[in-house]
Design a protein around this motif. Sequence first.
Motif, PDB file in Angstrom:
ATOM      1  N   ASP A 109       0.828  -1.214   0.000  1.00 46.74           N
ATOM      2  CA  ASP A 109       0.000   0.000   0.000  1.00 46.74           C
ATOM      3  C   ASP A 109       0.867   1.272   0.000  1.00 46.74           C
ATOM      4  O   ASP A 109       0.427   2.325   0.467  1.00 46.74           O
ATOM      5  CB  ASP A 109      -0.965  -0.005   1.197  1.00 46.74           C
ATOM      6  N   HIS A 111       1.476   3.250  -2.332  1.00 46.29           N
ATOM      7  CA  HIS A 111       0.818   4.361  -3.047  1.00 46.29           C
ATOM      8  C   HIS A 111      -0.055   5.159  -2.081  1.00 46.29           C
ATOM      9  O   HIS A 111      -0.087   6.391  -2.136  1.00 46.29           O
ATOM     10  CB  HIS A 111       0.025   3.848  -4.249  1.00 46.29           C
ATOM     11  N   PHE A 175       2.859   3.064 -10.021  1.00 41.48           N
ATOM     12  CA  PHE A 175       1.758   2.222  -9.556  1.00 41.48           C
ATOM     13  C   PHE A 175       0.748   2.060 -10.692  1.00 41.48           C
ATOM     14  O   PHE A 175       0.682   2.911 -11.593  1.00 41.48           O
ATOM     15  CB  PHE A 175       1.088   2.865  -8.327  1.00 41.48           C
ATOM     16  N   ALA A 179      -4.989   2.514  -9.527  1.00 40.24           N
ATOM     17  CA  ALA A 179      -4.878   3.142  -8.203  1.00 40.24           C
ATOM     18  C   ALA A 179      -5.397   4.576  -8.197  1.00 40.24           C
ATOM     19  O   ALA A 179      -5.606   5.168  -7.142  1.00 40.24           O
ATOM     20  CB  ALA A 179      -3.416   3.123  -7.749  1.00 40.24           C
ATOM     21  N   ALA A 182      -8.267   5.800  -5.833  1.00 40.60           N
ATOM     22  CA  ALA A 182      -7.906   5.732  -4.408  1.00 40.60           C
ATOM     23  C   ALA A 182      -6.996   6.889  -4.006  1.00 40.60           C
ATOM     24  O   ALA A 182      -6.935   7.267  -2.831  1.00 40.60           O
ATOM     25  CB  ALA A 182      -7.220   4.406  -4.111  1.00 40.60           C
TER      26      ALA A 182
END
Length: 477
Positions: A109, A111, A175, A179, A182
């Motif tokens: 996680d 990112h 990434f 993503a 988010a």
Amino acid sequence: MRILSVASEVYPLVKTGGLADVAGALPAALAALGEDVRILVPGYPAVLDATEGLGGWLPLGDPLGAGECRLGLGRLPGTTLRVWVIECPTLYGRPGNPYSDAAGADWPDNHLRFALLARVAALVCEAGALLGWPPDLLHAHDWQAGLAPAYLALRAGRRPATVFTIHNIQFPGIFPAAALPALGLPRESYSINGVEYHGNVSFLKAGLYYADHVNTVSPTYALELLTPEGGSGFHGALAAKGDRFSGILNGIDTALWNPARDAAIAVPFSAAALQGKAIDKAALQREAGLAPQAEAPLFGVISRLTGQKGMDLLVGALPELLAGGGQLVLLGTGERPIEATLLAAAQAHPRHVHVRIGYDEAFAHRIQAGSDALLVPSRHEPCGLTQLYAMRYGTLPVARRTGGLADSVVDAAVPGAATGFLFDRGTVPELAAAIRRASAAYHDPAGWGRLRERAMQQDFSWDASARRYLELFRSLA
Ligand code: ADP
Ligand code: GLC
């Protein structure tokens, strides 16, 4: 000027490399020039423990839907420099390395962990008036802070000027595009004119594209980044910045790295009183279990053990170093195969090669003090700090002519200015030849003494570089 400096590691709270040194020392140098500087850093357990006077917690809610967080204000240990710490147990409440688990794998996680750092940086800017501290300039370091200029640029309204500093292009913070939601970035930011990079999101690209100014940590590395070979795919985006892209050589903390007052070393010394250095060499040989030979040229290495740092070249050139009667003390961590090869070399030559795998700040100081020369065979080196510390400790760098190494070390062949030994290509024969030259020079005590004296006279303190940053910041804010 109110300057907010945002970084994922800051010495002495948390450190994995040179970024921490710079993110600790540059704000202090700017504060010494009279600016109002604050640091923002993630609250890993070590940071929560070490920040002095941490308190005044402000609840921030759950900005990314990844966990509740709050913001505390404290001081960098032993200073009056203010540090904002983000506490977020779900993202930062893990001991050890700030980026990876105990096996060395990046946290899945990351990112979110570093989007939160950037999101809170933007929140501090947006709520600056409420906090009683509206920043005039946001200084974001490396990919981990790269989204901060993006969050600020992508919203309407007044915002501080933004500067993004690239400490290492080899870490682009990439990434999957999935993503994006988010991260709380709008769809339109997923573009070549935005955070997109070859079908992914790159946090480094975000910083690079959205910041008002981008710089890197040496003038030569800035030039290298503009070439297809050196730019790692970002040369076009950097070229597009035009004169909004520049290079400023890092400085060093000359109080922390001072052979005349270094609590970690056996005996202090200075250019005017060098006797202590020989004692520190003997102490290092003893600590490392090496043969107590005062006349053997002792080479030190303090490095991440990676291909970037040319550590495979070092393994190849070791026979030459030993053939010249030299000794090697190496401290580092990194890629497992390189660690294993180095450990095997130490086992084969216990009286001449010592390898310590691990991270040890005090031992790094003792290597700088006790070695005659420091090997820095990097393939790329944005700035490099160890060669700067080395010169201050009268330890001559043997380094590849690249990036900040080329900007800080002058080869022995240059009359009246030499401070070390440079080689051009990242190959074993060229490194071996440089080691040979250094070993030969070492056996001419008068010549070596002149080189060492000049190296120790160099001024790499932050003062000059901090003024350059300040000039840049003033032109933007
Ligand atoms: P980089 O940031 O690319 O690793 P730099 O030369 O800029 O390279 O900075 C490295 C910093 O980390 C220096 O302060 C150096 O002394 C320190 N360092 C690197 N490896 C170790 C280690 N194993 N133990 C202690 N300090 C280390
Ligand atoms: C990066 C670079 C190094 C530089 C440091 C601080 O880690 O690899 O060359 O000295 O950042 O800017």
